[in-house]
Design a protein around this motif. Structure first.
Motif, PDB file in Angstrom:
ATOM      1  N   LEU A 121       0.847  -1.175   0.000  1.00 39.18           N
ATOM      2  CA  LEU A 121       0.000   0.000   0.000  1.00 39.18           C
ATOM      3  C   LEU A 121       0.887   1.230   0.000  1.00 39.18           C
ATOM      4  N   GLU A 122       0.696   2.069  -0.988  1.00 39.66           N
ATOM      5  CA  GLU A 122       1.403   3.345  -1.046  1.00 39.66           C
ATOM      6  C   GLU A 122       0.447   4.416  -0.530  1.00 39.66           C
ATOM      7  N   ILE A 123       0.921   5.218   0.390  1.00 42.07           N
ATOM      8  CA  ILE A 123       0.120   6.340   0.886  1.00 42.07           C
ATOM      9  C   ILE A 123       0.888   7.611   0.577  1.00 42.07           C
ATOM     10  N   ARG A 124       0.289   8.420  -0.284  1.00 39.23           N
ATOM     11  CA  ARG A 124       0.897   9.692  -0.672  1.00 39.23           C
ATOM     12  C   ARG A 124       0.309  10.804   0.180  1.00 39.23           C
ATOM     13  N   LEU A 125       1.180  11.553   0.822  1.00 40.82           N
ATOM     14  CA  LEU A 125       0.765  12.672   1.662  1.00 40.82           C
ATOM     15  C   LEU A 125       1.319  13.964   1.077  1.00 40.82           C
ATOM     16  N   ASP A 126       0.458  14.931   0.929  1.00 42.08           N
ATOM     17  CA  ASP A 126       0.872  16.250   0.471  1.00 42.08           C
ATOM     18  C   ASP A 126       0.360  17.277   1.463  1.00 42.08           C
ATOM     19  N   ARG A 127       1.101  18.366   1.593  1.00 40.87           N
ATOM     20  CA  ARG A 127       0.739  19.402   2.555  1.00 40.87           C
ATOM     21  C   ARG A 127       0.529  20.712   1.817  1.00 40.87           C
TER      22      ARG A 127
END
Length: 155
Positions: A121-127
């Motif tokens: 599972l890839e979890i991409r987080l952007d702010r």
């Protein structure tokens, strides 16, 4: 999905815990300050691991055993590949020795750790630069990740 506070980021991690099982690999992707460690903290809380889950930047990898008094059922291997540049350096960590019996969460692991399992599972987080709002995108790769995520109510 929008995560308005650090607590929301941790809550996402805790919400994933019920579908996690030994052998799972989660790759956290995002810039500095995006909330990768906060997400790992939520996963650790949801799994009921012993001790505080903190950034493994300087030690590179930590193993958090389950805490039976907190309902812990699986160990968490939390790694940070930020300072690693090659697959050979990742191999030196022997993450594959733990991957079968634990949930493995790797910050900055994209392009370096995917070969550890057949699915991850890839979890991409952007702010958002103007606020603390983060955006999380969950991307299943192989295995039955898509089915497990569909079974969750992640709001």
């Amino acid at each position: 999905m929008f995560l308005k506070t650090p607590s929301d980021t941790q809550a996402l991690g805790a919400a994933l815990a019920p579908v996690l099982r030994a052998g799972d690999l989660i790759v956290l992707v995002g810039p500095l300050g995006a909330g990768k460690t906060q997400l790992a903290q939520g996963i650790g809380a949801g799994l009921g691991v012993r001790g505080a889950v903190t950034s493994p930047t300087f030690v590179i990898s930590r193993v958090h055993p389950p805490d039976p008094s907190r309902g812990g059922r699986l160990p968490l291997v939390h790694a940070d590949a930020y300072r690693l540049g090659t697959i050979a350096e990742v191999d030196d960590l022997d993450l594959d020795a733990d991957v079968e019996s634990a949930v493995t969460v790797v910050e900055w692991g994209a392009g370096l750790v995917e070969q550890l399992t057949s699915g991850y599972l890839e979890i991409r987080l952007d702010r958002d630069d103007d606020s603390d709002v983060r955006t999380a995108t969950l991307v299943p790769h192989g295995s039955d990740w898509a089915d497990r995520l569909a079974a969750l109510d992640l709001g």
